[in-house]
Design a protein around this motif. Sequence first.
Motif, PDB file in Angstrom:
ATOM      1  N   LEU A 277       2.725  -8.634 -13.350  1.00 53.51           N
ATOM      2  CA  LEU A 277       4.191  -8.532 -13.312  1.00 53.51           C
ATOM      3  C   LEU A 277       4.712  -8.260 -14.715  1.00 53.51           C
ATOM      4  CD1 LEU A 277       6.794  -9.001 -11.510  1.00 53.51           C
ATOM      5  CD2 LEU A 277       6.756 -11.347 -12.402  1.00 53.51           C
ATOM      6  N   THR A 278       5.603  -7.304 -14.847  1.00 55.90           N
ATOM      7  CA  THR A 278       6.149  -6.967 -16.161  1.00 55.90           C
ATOM      8  C   THR A 278       7.657  -6.805 -16.110  1.00 55.90           C
ATOM      9  OG1 THR A 278       5.855  -4.585 -15.800  1.00 55.90           O
ATOM     10  CG2 THR A 278       4.036  -5.761 -16.864  1.00 55.90           C
ATOM     11  N   LYS A 279       8.258  -6.953 -17.299  1.00 57.44           N
ATOM     12  CA  LYS A 279       9.680  -6.683 -17.473  1.00 57.44           C
ATOM     13  C   LYS A 279       9.857  -6.218 -18.903  1.00 57.44           C
ATOM     14  CE  LYS A 279      14.343  -8.570 -16.990  1.00 57.44           C
ATOM     15  NZ  LYS A 279      15.200  -9.678 -16.499  1.00 57.44           N
ATOM     16  N   PRO A 280      10.594  -5.136 -19.130  1.00 60.35           N
ATOM     17  CA  PRO A 280      10.675  -4.577 -20.482  1.00 60.35           C
ATOM     18  C   PRO A 280      11.371  -5.500 -21.494  1.00 60.35           C
ATOM     19  CG  PRO A 280      11.413  -2.996 -18.840  1.00 60.35           C
ATOM     20  CD  PRO A 280      11.277  -4.303 -18.142  1.00 60.35           C
ATOM     21  N   SER A 281      12.368  -6.238 -21.014  1.00 60.20           N
ATOM     22  CA  SER A 281      13.170  -7.033 -21.939  1.00 60.20           C
ATOM     23  C   SER A 281      13.555  -8.350 -21.274  1.00 60.20           C
ATOM     24  CB  SER A 281      14.427  -6.253 -22.342  1.00 60.20           C
ATOM     25  OG  SER A 281      15.259  -7.028 -23.175  1.00 60.20           O
ATOM     26  N   ALA A 282      13.073  -9.444 -21.814  1.00 65.64           N
ATOM     27  CA  ALA A 282      13.323 -10.752 -21.215  1.00 65.64           C
ATOM     28  C   ALA A 282      14.746 -11.224 -21.457  1.00 65.64           C
ATOM     29  CB  ALA A 282      12.338 -11.766 -21.780  1.00 65.64           C
ATOM     30  N   HIS A 283      15.262 -11.916 -20.452  1.00 67.57           N
ATOM     31  CA  HIS A 283      16.598 -12.506 -20.535  1.00 67.57           C
ATOM     32  C   HIS A 283      16.461 -14.008 -20.355  1.00 67.57           C
ATOM     33  CE1 HIS A 283      20.775 -13.406 -19.333  1.00 67.57           C
ATOM     34  NE2 HIS A 283      21.069 -12.325 -20.034  1.00 67.57           N
ATOM     35  N   MET A 284      17.395 -14.739 -20.922  1.00 68.57           N
ATOM     36  CA  MET A 284      17.316 -16.205 -20.830  1.00 68.57           C
ATOM     37  C   MET A 284      17.230 -16.673 -19.377  1.00 68.57           C
ATOM     38  SD  MET A 284      17.103 -17.363 -23.837  1.00 68.57           S
ATOM     39  CE  MET A 284      17.313 -19.112 -23.487  1.00 68.57           C
ATOM     40  N   SER A 285      17.909 -15.964 -18.492  1.00 63.49           N
ATOM     41  CA  SER A 285      17.926 -16.364 -17.079  1.00 63.49           C
ATOM     42  C   SER A 285      16.580 -16.137 -16.388  1.00 63.49           C
ATOM     43  CB  SER A 285      19.017 -15.597 -16.330  1.00 63.49           C
ATOM     44  OG  SER A 285      18.768 -14.205 -16.382  1.00 63.49           O
ATOM     45  N   ASP A 286      15.631 -15.494 -17.059  1.00 63.00           N
ATOM     46  CA  ASP A 286      14.313 -15.273 -16.461  1.00 63.00           C
ATOM     47  C   ASP A 286      13.423 -16.509 -16.549  1.00 63.00           C
ATOM     48  OD1 ASP A 286      14.230 -11.923 -17.830  1.00 63.00           O
ATOM     49  OD2 ASP A 286      14.904 -12.609 -15.851  1.00 63.00           O
ATOM     50  N   ALA A 287      13.846 -17.508 -17.281  1.00 67.15           N
ATOM     51  CA  ALA A 287      13.047 -18.727 -17.417  1.00 67.15           C
ATOM     52  C   ALA A 287      12.899 -19.397 -16.057  1.00 67.15           C
ATOM     53  CB  ALA A 287      13.706 -19.681 -18.403  1.00 67.15           C
TER      54      ALA A 287
ATOM     55  N   SER B 267       0.793  -1.235   0.000  1.00 63.96           N
ATOM     56  CA  SER B 267       0.000   0.000   0.000  1.00 63.96           C
ATOM     57  C   SER B 267       0.826   1.287   0.000  1.00 63.96           C
ATOM     58  CB  SER B 267      -0.999   0.038   1.165  1.00 63.96           C
ATOM     59  OG  SER B 267      -0.353   0.326   2.379  1.00 63.96           O
ATOM     60  N   ALA B 268       2.131   1.199   0.003  1.00 66.40           N
ATOM     61  CA  ALA B 268       2.944   2.420  -0.003  1.00 66.40           C
ATOM     62  C   ALA B 268       2.938   3.087  -1.379  1.00 66.40           C
ATOM     63  CB  ALA B 268       4.371   2.105   0.425  1.00 66.40           C
ATOM     64  N   ALA B 269       3.010   2.295  -2.437  1.00 64.79           N
ATOM     65  CA  ALA B 269       3.027   2.835  -3.796  1.00 64.79           C
ATOM     66  C   ALA B 269       2.431   1.789  -4.717  1.00 64.79           C
ATOM     67  CB  ALA B 269       4.447   3.164  -4.238  1.00 64.79           C
ATOM     68  N   THR B 270       1.668   2.232  -5.697  1.00 66.29           N
ATOM     69  CA  THR B 270       0.982   1.268  -6.558  1.00 66.29           C
ATOM     70  C   THR B 270       1.900   0.650  -7.592  1.00 66.29           C
ATOM     71  OG1 THR B 270       0.284   3.059  -8.013  1.00 66.29           O
ATOM     72  CG2 THR B 270      -1.258   2.380  -6.282  1.00 66.29           C
ATOM     73  N   LEU B 271       2.959   1.352  -7.972  1.00 65.75           N
ATOM     74  CA  LEU B 271       3.947   0.781  -8.898  1.00 65.75           C
ATOM     75  C   LEU B 271       5.150   0.333  -8.074  1.00 65.75           C
ATOM     76  CD1 LEU B 271       4.702   0.151 -11.810  1.00 65.75           C
ATOM     77  CD2 LEU B 271       5.734   2.435 -11.949  1.00 65.75           C
ATOM     78  N   VAL B 272       5.398  -0.936  -8.128  1.00 64.23           N
ATOM     79  CA  VAL B 272       6.436  -1.517  -7.287  1.00 64.23           C
ATOM     80  C   VAL B 272       7.568  -2.029  -8.169  1.00 64.23           C
ATOM     81  CG1 VAL B 272       6.952  -3.269  -5.568  1.00 64.23           C
ATOM     82  CG2 VAL B 272       4.683  -2.247  -5.635  1.00 64.23           C
ATOM     83  N   LYS B 273       8.772  -1.654  -7.830  1.00 67.03           N
ATOM     84  CA  LYS B 273       9.944  -2.140  -8.569  1.00 67.03           C
ATOM     85  C   LYS B 273      10.616  -3.247  -7.752  1.00 67.03           C
ATOM     86  CE  LYS B 273      10.786   2.146 -11.092  1.00 67.03           C
ATOM     87  NZ  LYS B 273      10.236   1.579 -12.350  1.00 67.03           N
ATOM     88  N   GLY B 274      11.026  -4.279  -8.476  1.00 65.73           N
ATOM     89  CA  GLY B 274      11.674  -5.392  -7.799  1.00 65.73           C
ATOM     90  C   GLY B 274      13.070  -5.643  -8.326  1.00 65.73           C
ATOM     91  N   ILE B 275      13.525  -6.853  -8.079  1.00 69.03           N
ATOM     92  CA  ILE B 275      14.861  -7.206  -8.524  1.00 69.03           C
ATOM     93  C   ILE B 275      14.858  -7.649  -9.979  1.00 69.03           C
ATOM     94  CG2 ILE B 275      15.571  -7.847  -6.196  1.00 69.03           C
ATOM     95  CD1 ILE B 275      15.236 -10.793  -7.056  1.00 69.03           C
TER      96      ILE B 275
END
Lengths: 114, 116
Positions: A76-86, A52-60
């Motif tokens: 959950l979103t990420k602008p550019s996928a990397h192979m290690s995200d599998a 509840s602190a902020a509606t847009l949350v940034k993670g690792i």
Amino acid sequence: AQSVTQLDSHVSVSEGTPVLLRCNYSSSYSPSLFWYVQHPNKGLQLLLKYTSAATLVKGINGFEAEFKKSETSFHLTKPSAHMSDAAEYFCVVSGNFGNEKLTFGTGTRLTIIP
Amino acid sequence: AAGVIQSPRHLIKEKRETATLKCYPIPRHDTVYWYQQGPGQDPQFLISFYEKMQSDKGSIPDRFSAQQFSDYHSELNMSSLELGDSALYFCASRPLNWLAGENEQYFGPGTRLTVT
């Protein structure tokens, strides 16, 4: 009682393209929401959390999520996928004080195409 | 940084045997949670402890029991094991400052229990 629904059991994207993993929640009060990632035969790692602190949350690892109360969503979103995200990604909801157990969604398996 | 420690990492038992899983939380974390993840399933909450007292209980079979000790480590005891108990068992711990918004749970690597 609280619950989460992950709308896709499997998502495939090409390396370098955006990632979108969808999650809707149900809660009778203001929820705490999390995204956890699980790589094969590994434990659960916290990606990000909303409390509840902020509606847009940034993670690792470049991931972020937006809490939309009107849509009861926490995608959950990420602008550019990397192979290690599998990996397997879990959307998770926690209750308030005295009821903090985590309730997991059924998971979304993310595959990255080279 | 210190993480949650679970032992053993792998355990093989036969039906009707007993197993004990151990969890050592992150230092200064006072709450421990246990979860069970069956093959291809999402983790399911079993039981939790706060300050050495049971704080919540989920779908934990009566054959299972758990406790939290004075040093905050926790043990999950499983008796009369069944084939269906084969799963990955996770322990998680949570910081003290829940009211400050630090309510995330940090997971250990899990104990893989195989019942044959």
